[in-house]
Design an enzyme around this catalytic site. Structure first.
Site, PDB file in Angstrom:
ATOM      1  N   GLY A   9       0.808  -1.219   0.000  1.00 47.67           N
ATOM      2  CA  GLY A   9       0.000   0.000   0.000  1.00 47.67           C
ATOM      3  C   GLY A   9       0.842   1.269   0.000  1.00 47.67           C
ATOM      4  CD  GLN A  10      -0.289   7.408   0.417  1.00 49.87           C
ATOM      5  OE1 GLN A  10      -1.276   7.243   1.140  1.00 49.87           O
ATOM      6  NE2 GLN A  10       0.124   8.607   0.050  1.00 49.87           N
ATOM      7  CG  ASP A  47      -7.317 -12.726   2.897  1.00 46.39           C
ATOM      8  OD1 ASP A  47      -7.468 -11.862   3.786  1.00 46.39           O
ATOM      9  OD2 ASP A  47      -8.265 -13.246   2.278  1.00 46.39           O
ATOM     10  CB  ILE A  48      -5.108  -9.134   6.820  1.00 44.62           C
ATOM     11  CG1 ILE A  48      -4.571  -8.817   8.213  1.00 44.62           C
ATOM     12  CG2 ILE A  48      -6.500  -8.587   6.640  1.00 44.62           C
ATOM     13  CD1 ILE A  48      -3.166  -9.221   8.461  1.00 44.62           C
ATOM     14  CE1 TYR A 137      -8.684   3.549   7.589  1.00 47.82           C
ATOM     15  CE2 TYR A 137      -9.349   5.850   7.434  1.00 47.82           C
ATOM     16  CZ  TYR A 137      -8.362   4.899   7.547  1.00 47.82           C
ATOM     17  OH  TYR A 137      -7.039   5.289   7.609  1.00 47.82           O
ATOM     18  CB  ILE A 167       0.311   9.868   4.022  1.00 46.50           C
ATOM     19  CG1 ILE A 167      -0.025   9.519   5.483  1.00 46.50           C
ATOM     20  CG2 ILE A 167       1.813   9.759   3.761  1.00 46.50           C
ATOM     21  CD1 ILE A 167       0.665  10.350   6.519  1.00 46.50           C
TER      22      ILE A 167
HETATM   23  C1  AKB Z   1      -8.180   8.376   4.137  1.00 51.74           C
HETATM   24  O1  AKB Z   1      -8.373   9.422   3.496  1.00 51.74           O
HETATM   25  O2  AKB Z   1      -9.051   7.516   4.318  1.00 51.74           O
HETATM   26  C2  AKB Z   1      -6.831   8.184   4.781  1.00 51.74           C
HETATM   27  C3  AKB Z   1      -6.835   8.661   6.195  1.00 51.74           C
HETATM   28  C4  AKB Z   1      -6.902  10.104   6.499  1.00 51.74           C
HETATM   29  O3  AKB Z   1      -6.779   7.859   7.087  1.00 51.74           O
HETATM   30  N1  AKB Z   1      -5.826   8.863   4.034  1.00 51.74           N
END
Ligand code: AKB
Length: 312
Positions: A9-10, A47-48, A137, A167
């Site tokens: 990932g990033q 796969d986590i 999230y 980021i």
């Molecule tokens: C997102 O935009 O979902 C992420 C974060 C701020 O955790 N870059």
């Protein structure tokens, strides 16, 4: 041996490289569900949610520390809330439980500004404050922070965490986040001289240049355990800007650059987050200090991406 999840990932891409530079090429095992484009060291597909394989890898490679980056981010997480919860929450729980069972030395868990919500103070958001996240999230990361603290208090697990802002990096692309515009804008500026932003012009969000976020992560993980007083997750800050301010910073180097705005579903997510972060605890406890502000970051991004696209 260090194991990194979400290594493709990033953040994972750059963090894995930094860890290899610091601890040795053969002492870092990268894992991800996706293979890296340019494999540069030990890699295992993982796969986590495959707890058994995770356990086998920890045993096989004699893992002592895990950087658990695998997660689905804010914007893409909304497409399938159950799956996002499953990956983000059960992924973390298997890492914590495995770390406890296997007596691992340390675990790193990235949290995020997405743990904040509409009822959180927007300016200089305090370390300890109301957290009412509105995305799956954010909910999973807020719950994850509490699980980390729980494993520390209950089982003595040395788990450490920071709340990353958006980021910005030239080495790797973000995927599925709400702050992704702040990376894409640079690619579009160099390739096409213009950008259509999916957030409104005046949406201010906390952001950080990749170098700073990697250094923060390494410094947090190196700090003596007694300096780590917060075991949920540390607020971490560097800069805050709006899309209009970022465009103005780019225009200083590319006067013909233009931006227009077509806000989409990500605007509501951004509007639910806070604008700036009080990270005094990280600064006091383990000496955090950012280096890049908006103009320094812009110059570095343009310089690096022009090289990448041969527009020097
Ligand atoms: C997102 O935009 O979902 C992420 C974060 C701020 O955790 N870059």
């Amino acid at each position: 041996m260090i194991l990194v999840t979400g290594a493709t990932g990033q953040i994972g891409t750059v963090l894995t490289e930094a860890l290899r530079a610091e601890y040795g090429q053969d002492n870092v095992l990268a894992t991800d569900i996706r293979k890296p484009e340019h494999p540069a060291g030990l890699f295992e597909t993982l796969d986590i949610l495959n707890t058994q394989l995770l356990k086998e890898l920890v045993e096989k490679y004699k893992v002592t520390t895990i950087y658990h980056l695998a997660a689905i981010l804010s914007a893409s997480g909304e497409a399938n809330p159950q799956r996002t919860w499953n990956i983000n929450m059960n992924g973390l729980l298997s890492i914590l439980e495995l770390a406890r069972e296997s007596g691992l030395q340390k675990v790193f868990y990235p949290s995020t500004i997405a743990v904040f919500g509409k009822t959180t103070p927007r300016i200089n958001t305090p370390q300890h404050t109301v957290m009412t996240p509105s995305t799956v999230y954010g909910i999973s990361k807020a719950a994850g922070e509490l699980w980390c603290e729980y494993y520390h208090n209950r089982f003595g697990l040395d788990v450490r965490s920071v709340r990353y802002p958006g980021i910005i990096s030239y080495q790797s692309m973000p995927g599925g986040g709400t702050t992704d515009y702040a990376v894409d804008i640079f690619h579009q500026a160099i390739l096409h001289g213009k950008y259509t932003c999916f957030l409104e012009a005046d949406t201010r969000l906390p952001m950080m240049y990749m170098d700073d976020s990697i250094r923060a992560t390494l410094e947090l993980m190196r700090a003596p355990s007694e300096e780590i007083k917060i075991r949920t997750s540390y607020n971490l800050a560097a800069m805050s800007f709006t899309p209009a301010e970022l465009a103005a910073s780019i225009k200083k180097h590319m006067p013909d650059f233009t931006i227009d705005y077509a806000p989409d579903h990500r605007q509501a997510i951004a509007a639910s987050w806070t604008e700036s972060i009080d990270d005094q605890d990280a600064r006091n406890d383990w000496g955090w200090k950012h280096e890049y502000d908006l103009d320094a970051m812009t110059l570095e991004m343009l310089t690096q991406l022009k090289k990448k696209y041969n527009h020097v």
